[in-house]
Structure formats: structure tokens, C-alpha cells
Design a protein around this motif. Structure first.
Motif, PDB file in Angstrom:
ATOM      1  N   LYS B  56       0.825  -1.216   0.000  1.00  0.00           N
ATOM      2  CA  LYS B  56       0.000   0.000   0.000  1.00  0.00           C
ATOM      3  C   LYS B  56       0.853   1.258   0.000  1.00  0.00           C
ATOM      4  CE  LYS B  56      -4.585  -1.330   1.246  1.00  0.00           C
ATOM      5  NZ  LYS B  56      -5.870  -0.753   1.669  1.00  0.00           N
ATOM      6  N   ILE B  59       1.960   1.717  -3.604  1.00  0.00           N
ATOM      7  CA  ILE B  59       0.875   2.222  -4.441  1.00  0.00           C
ATOM      8  C   ILE B  59       0.665   3.709  -4.204  1.00  0.00           C
ATOM      9  CG2 ILE B  59      -1.616   2.099  -4.815  1.00  0.00           C
ATOM     10  CD1 ILE B  59      -1.443  -0.901  -4.317  1.00  0.00           C
ATOM     11  N   THR B 108       0.178  -8.755  -3.694  1.00  0.00           N
ATOM     12  CA  THR B 108      -1.225  -8.467  -3.401  1.00  0.00           C
ATOM     13  C   THR B 108      -2.165  -9.512  -3.948  1.00  0.00           C
ATOM     14  OG1 THR B 108      -1.467  -7.135  -5.405  1.00  0.00           O
ATOM     15  CG2 THR B 108      -0.783  -6.004  -3.420  1.00  0.00           C
ATOM     16  N   GLU B 113      -8.615  -6.980  -1.910  1.00  0.00           N
ATOM     17  CA  GLU B 113      -8.891  -5.541  -1.852  1.00  0.00           C
ATOM     18  C   GLU B 113      -7.761  -4.730  -2.485  1.00  0.00           C
ATOM     19  OE1 GLU B 113      -8.825  -1.955   1.300  1.00  0.00           O
ATOM     20  OE2 GLU B 113      -8.546  -4.010   2.003  1.00  0.00           O
ATOM     21  N   VAL B 114      -6.542  -5.021  -2.064  1.00  0.00           N
ATOM     22  CA  VAL B 114      -5.408  -4.274  -2.605  1.00  0.00           C
ATOM     23  C   VAL B 114      -5.203  -4.592  -4.078  1.00  0.00           C
ATOM     24  CG1 VAL B 114      -3.019  -3.655  -2.209  1.00  0.00           C
ATOM     25  CG2 VAL B 114      -4.380  -4.543  -0.332  1.00  0.00           C
ATOM     26  N   GLU B 116      -7.442  -5.366  -6.203  1.00  0.00           N
ATOM     27  CA  GLU B 116      -8.446  -4.618  -6.959  1.00  0.00           C
ATOM     28  C   GLU B 116      -8.001  -3.184  -7.194  1.00  0.00           C
ATOM     29  OE1 GLU B 116     -11.005  -5.285  -8.758  1.00  0.00           O
ATOM     30  OE2 GLU B 116     -10.468  -7.338  -8.281  1.00  0.00           O
ATOM     31  N   GLU B 117      -7.464  -2.599  -6.132  1.00  0.00           N
ATOM     32  CA  GLU B 117      -7.004  -1.216  -6.233  1.00  0.00           C
ATOM     33  C   GLU B 117      -5.951  -1.090  -7.331  1.00  0.00           C
ATOM     34  OE1 GLU B 117      -5.856   0.308  -2.476  1.00  0.00           O
ATOM     35  OE2 GLU B 117      -4.923   2.114  -3.295  1.00  0.00           O
ATOM     36  N   GLY B 120      -7.438  -1.585 -10.794  1.00  0.00           N
ATOM     37  CA  GLY B 120      -8.177  -0.391 -11.170  1.00  0.00           C
ATOM     38  C   GLY B 120      -7.288   0.676 -11.764  1.00  0.00           C
ATOM     39  N   ARG B 121      -6.060   0.737 -11.300  1.00  0.00           N
ATOM     40  CA  ARG B 121      -5.162   1.769 -11.792  1.00  0.00           C
ATOM     41  C   ARG B 121      -4.602   1.441 -13.163  1.00  0.00           C
ATOM     42  NH1 ARG B 121      -3.501   5.559  -8.264  1.00  0.00           N
ATOM     43  NH2 ARG B 121      -4.301   5.280  -6.167  1.00  0.00           N
TER      44      ARG B 121
END
Lengths: 194, 194
Positions: B56, B59, B108, B113-114, B116-117, B120-121
DNA sequence: GAAATGAAGATACGATCCGTTTCTTACAGT
DNA sequence: ACTGTAAGAAACGGATCGTATCTTCATTTC
């Protein structure tokens, strides 16, 4: 302990099989040398005498458990051949836990020698040599005019699939395959070789 | 110690900048939380109070140090626009150490959850929204007939570049970009939208 | 068949690094 | 000035990589 001590190929097979099973079970980052050894009924030094790092063990396990079936493909149409070839690629890589390739790339990035080995397995050499025969056959059938086009164009379906595999997880369904072949690959091939 | 204690945004900036510098210096796997803290002149708990894991933090550092320049692109031709857009993408990702994305993906993978983040980017959302305006403008100019085509086709140039970046290291020259645009992307767009 | 060689297998170790815990101390708001 | 919140220092537990040591078996060689 039980007075039974394996050697040579038998032992090596057990190790590579154990490594593969462990990979499937827990994925790359949680696969430990300790557990691989335990699963094979032996201990770490036995592994390290053969493969100096975890990355090299995994590469060996991949080669051992995912043999290249180089069987000829000839469905009668270029489209059929491509779908078959790509389908085999997916089936093959579909069995590789999704975190394996990224894991290997990450770990070997600073070790040029291992990284080269890994690239060699994924890159032009292997893949192009699988695609080009299909093109040649299509030319022989009259579907295309020539099989001369750049490697980059030839690679397109595999590059796209790899991209999707790496980013979106391993699951690629038939619809995705036919879309990549029908909407993208075949038009490109026809344009460049038609 | 020296009686100077940073807070809030100032401190957060220092941490993200330090993380970025560390990433550039030693790459993802050798970047340690300890060293990031030291480089920022503070200590680990200060980091962990803000980002619960290394992934995280990285990111966040990416978002902080690679802002999306959403500046409008309008070179007058679709080809020019695409080359400009892709060129910016390369310049942007060319600054990301090659092992960062694989490292993030690996770490990840088991944390939906991570992951996905991260997806998404990289995936549709961001990229598609950058390409589609170019298409729309091309339609307005009369270069294409419609801007309606599948996301998968739209994504092609970026998927191909990502594939090359991952496999061949970060270096992608202008010739590769123009080849991907002229030989692959434009023909496809014309086919599907022309 | 006995001795010598070499690898198997068990165990323990050093090193690294993640993420946590504890405790003291500075700064901000009242 | 008083008080609470977060900064910063230090140390710790746990996991795991890769190594080193040592004993024990099996294969090879005489």
C-alpha cells in the motif's frame, strides 16, 4: 529414518513434484523451501544442492510439470489453428498459479542470468516458432498470400493474453479467446499477409 | 531529536518521496520499510500508522510521484494523438522500476482488496478513458465513422506495450511505438470504427 | 566382502525484513 | 500552562531464505 534413501532421478522427481504441488496449494510467495522439502519427505539442503535459489527451483518445476506438447496442429483453417494453439497455451498457463510469473520476474529482476532464462521461455523464440507454421500452412491452403510479417505482429495474440492473464488473474474464457482471434488477430494477419 | 518534528502533509510528503527514491535506487524487493523511514528521517511506526503494508505504501508512492497529466491531447491527427498518448504512458511508466508492478502483483495476489485497487489503476477505467476522447475527436474530424468499439480493441496498444515492458525490460524505443501504432493499432481502429 | 567415497537427511544457525509493541517526548489546541 | 495526540526511538516476534555441521546410509571400488 525409515532406512529408505532415494537417489538421483527418483529423488529429483519427488522434489520437483513436491514443489509443484506446493505452488498449486499456496502460491508463489507462500511456498517455502522448508515445506517443499517436508512434502518431498526430505530436508532443505537436498534442495539447495540442486537449485541454488527458490526462483531456480520454481523454473525447474515449471519445466518439469508443464511439458511443451509440440504436437502438430492442423484443423483445416487458420482460425481453427489459432484457437487451438491459444487454447493450449491457456490450458498450459491456466495451470500455473497466477502469482508465479510475477513472482519469478520480481525475484529474478536483479539476476540477469536467471532473468534471461525466464525471458527465453516466454519470449519470441518459443512462441514465434509455434505460430509461424500455422501461417505457412494457411498460405499453402490459399488463405493468406505470404507468411512474411514482423514478429511483433505475430506475437499479438500471446502478448494480449499475457497482459490479461497478468492483470486480471488467470481466468480467460472462450469468449475472450475468440474475441482476440476474430476481432484482432485474424484481421491483423490478413492485413499484413493477405 | 533535533527538536524538529514534522506533521501532517509535510511529513506524509517526505515519506512518499523517500519511498519513491528508495524504489528508484534499489528496486521493489530490496526496498525496506526501515530504509524508507531512515531516508525520510523518521522511523517505521510513522509509516505503518499511515499505510498498513509495504504494497500500500508503494501504491501511494506511485500515485504521489506519477501524477496523471490529464492535459488534453490534440495534434490534429489520430495517429499523432495516439503516439503522443502512448509516448506519455511510456515516459510515465519508464520511470517506474521494472520490478515494481510484478512485485505489487505478487504481493497483493492474495489480498483481493489491494489487488483490486492495483488493477483499477492499470485496467480499463483509467486507460480507456484516455483513449476514447481521441477516438471521439477523430470521428469529429471525419477520420473515423464511429467511436464505438470494444474496450479490448481500444486497449490493444497499451496491452502490447505492457507486455513488452514486462518481458523485455523498460526500454522501448520510438521505433517500437510507431510500429505498434502504425502496423497494429491504427489498422485495427480503422477496421472496427472506420 | 570390506573399505572408501559421496550424497542423504536432520538440525541448528545467521541474516534479513516485515509488521508490532512499548515507551518517551515534542508539538498543537484550548 | 495543561492536556491529548502523534512523532520518534528502540526493541521484539515471527517468518523465511540460504548455509554450515554432523551423522548415517548406499553405492562404488578394490
Amino acid at each position: 529414518m525409515a532406512g529408505l534413501r532415494r537417489r538421483g532421478e527418483e529423488l529429483e522427481d519427488a522434489l520437483l513434484t513436491a514443489a509443484w504441488a506446493e505452488l498449486l496449494d499456496v502460491g508463489y510467495p507462500r511456498m517455502t523451501m522448508e515445506n517443499v522439502a517436508a512434502r518431498a519427505g526430505t530436508s532443505k539442503p537436498v534442495i539447495y544442492r540442486r537449485w541454488p535459489t527458490k526462483a531456480k527451483l520454481v523454473i525447474a518445476a515449471l519445466a518439469h510439470n508443464l511439458p511443451l506438447e509440440d504436437a502438430d496442429i492442423d484443423t483445416g483453417t487458420l482460425r481453427g489453428d489459432l484457437i487451438e494453439l491459444v487454447g493450449r497455451g491457456i490450458k498450459r498457463f491456466g495451470r500455473v498459479p497466477g502469482d508465479t510469473m510475477p513472482g519469478l520476474i520480481t525475484e529474478t529482476f536483479r539476476e540477469p542470468e536467471v532473468f534471461e532464462e525466464l525471458r527465453g521461455r516466454l519470449r519470441t523464440g518459443e512462441i514465434i516458432e509455434h505460430i509461424r507454421p500455422l501461417l505457412t500452412r494457411a498460405v499453402a491452403r490459399g488463405e493468406l498470400r505470404t507468411d512474411q510479417c514482423s514478429d511483433r505482429v505475430l506475437r499479438v495474440p500471446f502478448d494480449l493474453l499475457r497482459s490479461e492473464t497478468l492483470l486480471y488473474g488467470v481466468m480467460i474464457d472462450d469468449a475472450a479467446i475468440t474475441a482476440i482471434i476474430d476481432d484482432i488477430t485474424l484481421p491483423l494477419y490478413r492485413l499484413h499477409c493477405g
